[in-house]
Design a protein around this motif. Structure first.
Motif, PDB file in Angstrom:
ATOM      1  N   ILE A 283       0.569   3.748  -8.237  1.00 23.02           N
ATOM      2  CA  ILE A 283       1.321   2.638  -9.043  1.00 23.02           C
ATOM      3  C   ILE A 283       2.536   3.298  -9.826  1.00 23.02           C
ATOM      4  N   LEU A 284       2.502   4.605 -10.232  1.00 18.50           N
ATOM      5  CA  LEU A 284       3.774   4.985 -10.533  1.00 18.50           C
ATOM      6  C   LEU A 284       4.887   4.919  -9.565  1.00 18.50           C
ATOM      7  N   SER A 285       4.650   5.405  -8.270  1.00 16.45           N
ATOM      8  CA  SER A 285       5.658   5.522  -7.198  1.00 16.45           C
ATOM      9  C   SER A 285       6.179   4.200  -6.928  1.00 16.45           C
ATOM     10  N   ILE A 286       5.283   2.960  -7.068  1.00 10.75           N
ATOM     11  CA  ILE A 286       5.655   1.939  -6.656  1.00 10.75           C
ATOM     12  C   ILE A 286       6.372   1.414  -7.946  1.00 10.75           C
ATOM     13  N   ALA A 287       5.952   1.389  -9.144  1.00 14.52           N
ATOM     14  CA  ALA A 287       7.011   0.895 -10.102  1.00 14.52           C
ATOM     15  C   ALA A 287       8.236   1.646 -10.173  1.00 14.52           C
ATOM     16  N   ARG A 288       8.310   2.794  -9.937  1.00 13.42           N
ATOM     17  CA  ARG A 288       9.891   3.523  -9.964  1.00 13.42           C
ATOM     18  C   ARG A 288      10.577   3.007  -8.729  1.00 13.42           C
ATOM     19  N   VAL A 289      10.025   2.783  -7.589  1.00 12.88           N
ATOM     20  CA  VAL A 289      10.809   2.266  -6.478  1.00 12.88           C
ATOM     21  C   VAL A 289      11.193   0.890  -6.723  1.00 12.88           C
ATOM     22  N   ASP A 301      -5.027   0.567  -0.736  1.00  7.01           N
ATOM     23  CA  ASP A 301      -6.003   1.376  -1.787  1.00  7.01           C
ATOM     24  C   ASP A 301      -5.706   2.848  -1.074  1.00  7.01           C
ATOM     25  N   THR A 302      -5.217   3.132   0.197  1.00  6.68           N
ATOM     26  CA  THR A 302      -4.958   4.213   0.744  1.00  6.68           C
ATOM     27  C   THR A 302      -3.648   4.904   0.847  1.00  6.68           C
ATOM     28  N   GLY A 303      -2.888   4.086  -0.023  1.00  6.04           N
ATOM     29  CA  GLY A 303      -1.356   4.676  -0.500  1.00  6.04           C
ATOM     30  C   GLY A 303      -0.606   3.457  -0.225  1.00  6.04           C
ATOM     31  N   LEU A 304       0.844   3.890  -0.063  1.00  5.44           N
ATOM     32  CA  LEU A 304       1.780   2.854   0.047  1.00  5.44           C
ATOM     33  C   LEU A 304       2.910   3.294   1.069  1.00  5.44           C
ATOM     34  N   THR A 305       3.527   2.150   1.541  1.00  2.97           N
ATOM     35  CA  THR A 305       4.673   2.821   2.446  1.00  2.97           C
ATOM     36  C   THR A 305       5.949   1.929   2.124  1.00  2.97           C
ATOM     37  N   ALA A 306       7.018   2.208   2.446  1.00  2.00           N
ATOM     38  CA  ALA A 306       8.315   1.293   2.467  1.00  2.00           C
ATOM     39  C   ALA A 306       8.800   0.833   3.602  1.00  2.00           C
ATOM     40  N   ILE A 307       9.365  -0.287   3.664  1.00  2.00           N
ATOM     41  CA  ILE A 307      10.189  -0.929   4.688  1.00  2.00           C
ATOM     42  C   ILE A 307      11.410  -0.876   4.672  1.00  2.00           C
ATOM     43  N   ARG A 330      13.239 -12.885  12.895  1.00  2.00           N
ATOM     44  CA  ARG A 330      11.858 -13.163  12.565  1.00  2.00           C
ATOM     45  C   ARG A 330      11.062 -11.877  13.374  1.00  2.00           C
ATOM     46  N   PHE A 331      11.553 -12.110  14.679  1.00  2.00           N
ATOM     47  CA  PHE A 331      10.803 -10.730  15.624  1.00  2.00           C
ATOM     48  C   PHE A 331      10.735  -9.417  15.166  1.00  2.00           C
ATOM     49  N   ALA A 332      12.072  -9.106  14.683  1.00  2.00           N
ATOM     50  CA  ALA A 332      12.354  -7.721  14.112  1.00  2.00           C
ATOM     51  C   ALA A 332      11.535  -7.780  12.448  1.00  2.00           C
ATOM     52  N   GLY A 333      11.473  -8.747  12.037  1.00  2.00           N
ATOM     53  CA  GLY A 333      10.831  -8.521  10.643  1.00  2.00           C
ATOM     54  C   GLY A 333       9.310  -8.414  10.757  1.00  2.00           C
ATOM     55  N   GLU A 334       8.422  -9.194  11.936  1.00  2.00           N
ATOM     56  CA  GLU A 334       7.200  -9.137  11.801  1.00  2.00           C
ATOM     57  C   GLU A 334       6.900  -7.674  12.550  1.00  2.00           C
ATOM     58  N   GLN A 335       7.593  -6.925  13.426  1.00  2.00           N
ATOM     59  CA  GLN A 335       7.433  -5.649  13.914  1.00  2.00           C
ATOM     60  C   GLN A 335       7.595  -4.584  12.692  1.00  2.00           C
ATOM     61  N   LEU A 336       8.416  -4.883  12.000  1.00  2.00           N
ATOM     62  CA  LEU A 336       8.568  -3.904  10.895  1.00  2.00           C
ATOM     63  C   LEU A 336       7.295  -3.976   9.831  1.00  2.00           C
ATOM     64  N   ILE A 337       6.928  -5.350   9.483  1.00  2.00           N
ATOM     65  CA  ILE A 337       5.762  -5.487   8.809  1.00  2.00           C
ATOM     66  C   ILE A 337       4.401  -4.995   9.330  1.00  2.00           C
ATOM     67  N   ALA A 338       4.202  -5.002  10.457  1.00  2.00           N
ATOM     68  CA  ALA A 338       3.083  -4.865  11.148  1.00  2.00           C
ATOM     69  C   ALA A 338       2.858  -3.312  11.331  1.00  2.00           C
ATOM     70  N   THR A 339       4.085  -2.651  11.457  1.00  2.00           N
ATOM     71  CA  THR A 339       4.033  -1.411  11.609  1.00  2.00           C
ATOM     72  C   THR A 339       3.810  -0.565  10.412  1.00  2.00           C
ATOM     73  N   ALA A 340       4.148  -1.250   9.274  1.00  2.00           N
ATOM     74  CA  ALA A 340       3.844  -0.736   7.853  1.00  2.00           C
ATOM     75  C   ALA A 340       2.305  -0.720   7.659  1.00  2.00           C
TER      76      ALA A 340
END
Length: 725
Positions: A283-289, A301-307, A330-340
């Motif tokens: 949560i602290l990492s999220i808030a600062r970013v 719950d297992t962590g976070l990742t940035a796109i 749209r297709f590029a966005g879907e790929q990025l989100i699914a990968t994250a």
């Protein structure tokens, strides 16, 4: 009396019926509105299905075990409206597809956005309450340890002073011991300051919510506590040595001081260890970013990742300059989100190790690709980075020691795929200073030894087969010899060619475009109906002596045709290829089919998978139950020339050979035993793709046009004649 003819009665009856129907319609519409608010279902009937998630995304969503929140925090009014709308559509599709996925938009330019940010922090804080409690306890322990040590410095200093007093007044050690006592007393100020700073980390607030700052606590308390622990350890050791050299009275004082120093050492070391063993608060990492920059993050719950924000929301100038269509966004966005999401759902990331016989280095000591690697397959490495895949190399020309990946995988729990490349071209050893054909023979033998070792020790291998000149001299290619233990033989002494007549003579094609794959394999299901380019194809044949339990599945096959054959005399024009490898060659002495010497009948199987159970005594590098091998009879099908080849169709980019990228992606998933994630990705839906008609289908259409229309007219005429009698 009958009212059938009464106009008033009829109007009354019709009015009542109309009112009933209108009421029923109104109630039905109301019920539908209520149900639509609870249940969402959208139907995408576009040719490219650009308003629905791809099969691979749906596969991933269906396998989710945790909850995910996608947070978009940015100056929303400043985003390009086209990119914002398309990504919003994609995010809505993800949220509708699973209750485990939620989306939060934070407009950092508005008060509403700040409130949403505070709500995000509060909700995440509640989800991580156990971790927050652990952090609070550890930081409190560190602060108390510093305070306790500060309060005990005078006591310990007095104990050390007592040692000096117990010595003879003329003993030279008195002055040194008194200096140590003063030094111990001086530790009080440092410990007190560290305690105050550490307690400040406990009072840290973000969006008005108190969140313990582990990093700040470590920066203030850890150096002090570690230094104190080390100091008191050395002090106790020095006092122990001193106790054996001084009179009994002084020795007794030494024992008391040693126990006190040991207690302070244990207190400092224990508090420092408690801090170091804690993982950072997500949560602290999220808030600062979120506070510092425009960002898109996926929280689980297992962590976070940035796109990468600029990739997901490209600026207007970039969209206009590159003529990026809304479908591409749209297709590029879907790929990025699914990968994250996938990287958080499956945190064990694969390693792809390139096995090659080149002199050049593909990866630097830091793990970054070298200029040689970036020039050779930079886009491939970018795809690896996007999918959280680390690259490594085994340069057999320099060392035959198999890499252990100690820095990349200290726990040895990451799946490894050994990507075997072909040997260096023979022309590089003709007349080159310090390089001879004998040198090439030596490194080919080393590459063959490495490949054989991988196959026999149960490793998962992606083998790219290069045409070999060895069979022309009556020898077997040793690199592909490892396949024979699985009942597969590579016929890479001959290249499958295709000829086309032209006014200038025969045109020779060295690349084949395949649209059909065997769907028995999950890889085949992913690439079926996608055009795949296979340059310099060589075939595989199946033997009858495959080991029991070994399963071999054919993926891609070049079908028999009158203009296609397997050519063994390919060496003279191997490196006379045009700039575009898909263009035909017009040769002075073109090859021609020779049924006596070559296979002119086909078919030619150019890609296959092998899977076998591993014996109890054998395990691969990560202990999988089965060994998997993907063999492709082509040396460079995975390079940028094919994977990234595209053209503009109706204002949008269309991949010319989407099957190449899908074969690579699905092949890596299969080799790492993640079959449940194998499916066609969003990039395969860039345009509507229609599979070419087969000969039987064309024949049916022709006969349907020739006989179907007259037969239909006769049938209609006969039916009308019967109706009229």
């Amino acid at each position: 009396m009958s009212t059938a003819g009464d106009p008033i009665a009829r109007r009354t009856r019709y009015s009542v019926m109309s009112a009933v129907i209108l009421t029923a319609i109104t109630v039905s519409v109301f019920v539908l509105v209520v149900l639509s608010g609870r249940t969402h279902k959208r139907f995408d009937v576009t040719a490219t299905r650009q308003y629905a998630l791809s099969e691979s995304s749906n596969q991933l969503i269906g396998s989710l075990a945790g909850d995910y929140e996608i947070v978009v925090s940015a100056r929303l009014p400043e985003l390009d409206p086209r990119a914002r709308q398309r990504i919003a559509d994609v995010l809505e599709e993800f949220a509708l597809a699973s209750e485990r996925i939620s989306v939060r938009w934070i407009d950092t330019t508005s008060a509403t956005g700040q409130a949403s940010f505070a709500d995000l922090v509060a909700s995440q804080l509640e989800r991580q309450s156990d971790q927050v409690a652990a952090h609070t306890a550890a930081i409190e322990q560190a602060a108390q340890a510093c305070e306790t040590i500060a309060s005990r410095t005078d006591t310990l200093s007095s104990m050390i002073k007592a040692i000096a007093n117990a010595l003879d007044q003329f003993d030279n050690r008195r002055e040194q011991i008194e200096m140590v006592a003063a030094e111990v007393r001086s530790l009080s100020d440092r410990s007190t300051a560290s305690a105050a700073t550490t307690r400040g980390a406990l009072a840290n607030q973000t969006a008005g919510v108190p969140i313990p700052d582990l990093n700040a606590a470590r920066e203030s308390a850890s150096p002090t506590l570690n230094a104190l622990a080390s100091y008191y350890q050395q002090l106790a050791s020095d006092l122990d040595q001193l106790a054996g050299l001084v009179p009994q009275a002084a020795a007794a004082s030494c024992d008391v001081a040693i126990r006190e120093a040991g207690a302070q050492r244990d207190l400092a070391a224990g508090a420092a260890d408690a801090l170091e063993r804690l993982a950072p608060l997500h949560i602290l990492s999220i808030a600062r970013v979120v506070e510092q920059q425009d960002t898109v993050i996926v929280v689980a719950d297992t962590g976070l990742t940035a796109i990468d924000f600029a990739t997901l929301f490209p600026p207007s100038l970039q969209i206009d300059a590159n003529s990026v269509s809304q479908a591409e966004l749209r297709f590029a966005g879907e790929q990025l989100i699914a990968t994250a999401i996938g990287s958080l759902e499956d945190p064990v990331r694969p390693i792809v190790c390139f096995v090659h016989a080149e002199d050049a280095t593909l990866f630097e000591d830091s793990g970054r690709p070298s200029p040689v690697a970036r020039n050779a397959f930079g886009r491939l490495l970018n795809r690896f980075s996007l999918r959280q895949i680390d690259g490594a190399e085994w340069a057999v020309a320099r060392s035959m020691d198999m890499p252990t990946f100690a820095s990349l995988d200290p726990n040895r729990d990451r799946p490894v795929v050994w990507f075997v490349l072909g040997p260096p071209p023979a022309q590089l050893f003709d007349g080159s200073p310090g390089r001879s054909q004998a040198d090439r023979v030596r490194i080919v033998e080393r590459l063959a030894e490495a490949t054989q070792r991988l196959a026999t020790t149960g490793q998962n291998v992606l083998l790219c087969v290069d045409p070999s000149d060895r069979p022309a001299f009556g020898e077997k290619d040793p690199i592909v010899g490892c396949l024979e233990q699985f009942g597969v033989r590579s016929m890479n002494g001959a290249v499958v060619l295709r000829s086309q007549t032209s006014p200038y003579g025969p045109l020779i094609y060295t690349a084949h475009l395949l649209d059909t794959a065997d769907t028995t394999s999950p890889i085949g299901s992913a690439i079926d109906a996608l055009r795949t380019a296979i340059p310099w194809a060589t075939a595989f044949t199946l033997e009858n002596d495959a080991p029991v339990g070994t399963e071999v599945l054919l993926l891609l096959t070049i079908e028999s045709a009158a203009d296609t054959w397997s050519e063994s005399q390919w060496i003279p024009f191997r490196y006379a290829q045009p700039a575009n490898p898909l263009q035909p060659m017009l040769l002075a002495n073109p090859p021609a089919p020779n049924p006596k010497r070559e296979n002119t009948e086909g078919p030619w199987h150019v890609a296959l998978t092998i899977e076998r159970p591993l014996p109890d005594a054998a395990t691969n590098t990560r202990g999988a139950a089965t060994q998997r091998i993907l063999a492709v009879g082509s040396p460079n099908w995975f390079t940028d020339a094919y994977v990234e080849a595209a053209e503009r169709i109706n204002g949008r980019r269309a991949w010319l050979f989407p099957g190449n990228a899908e074969l690579l992606d699905s092949g890596l998933l299969w080799l790492t035993h993640r079959d449940h994630l194998i499916a066609a990705s969003p990039r395969t839906r860039d345009i509507a793709r229609i599979r070419p008609l087969t000969g039987g289908q064309l024949s049916a259409i022709r006969w349907g046009l020739i006989l179907g229309l007259p037969a239909s007219l006769l049938a209609i005429a006969g039916a009308l004649r019967l109706i009229r009698g």
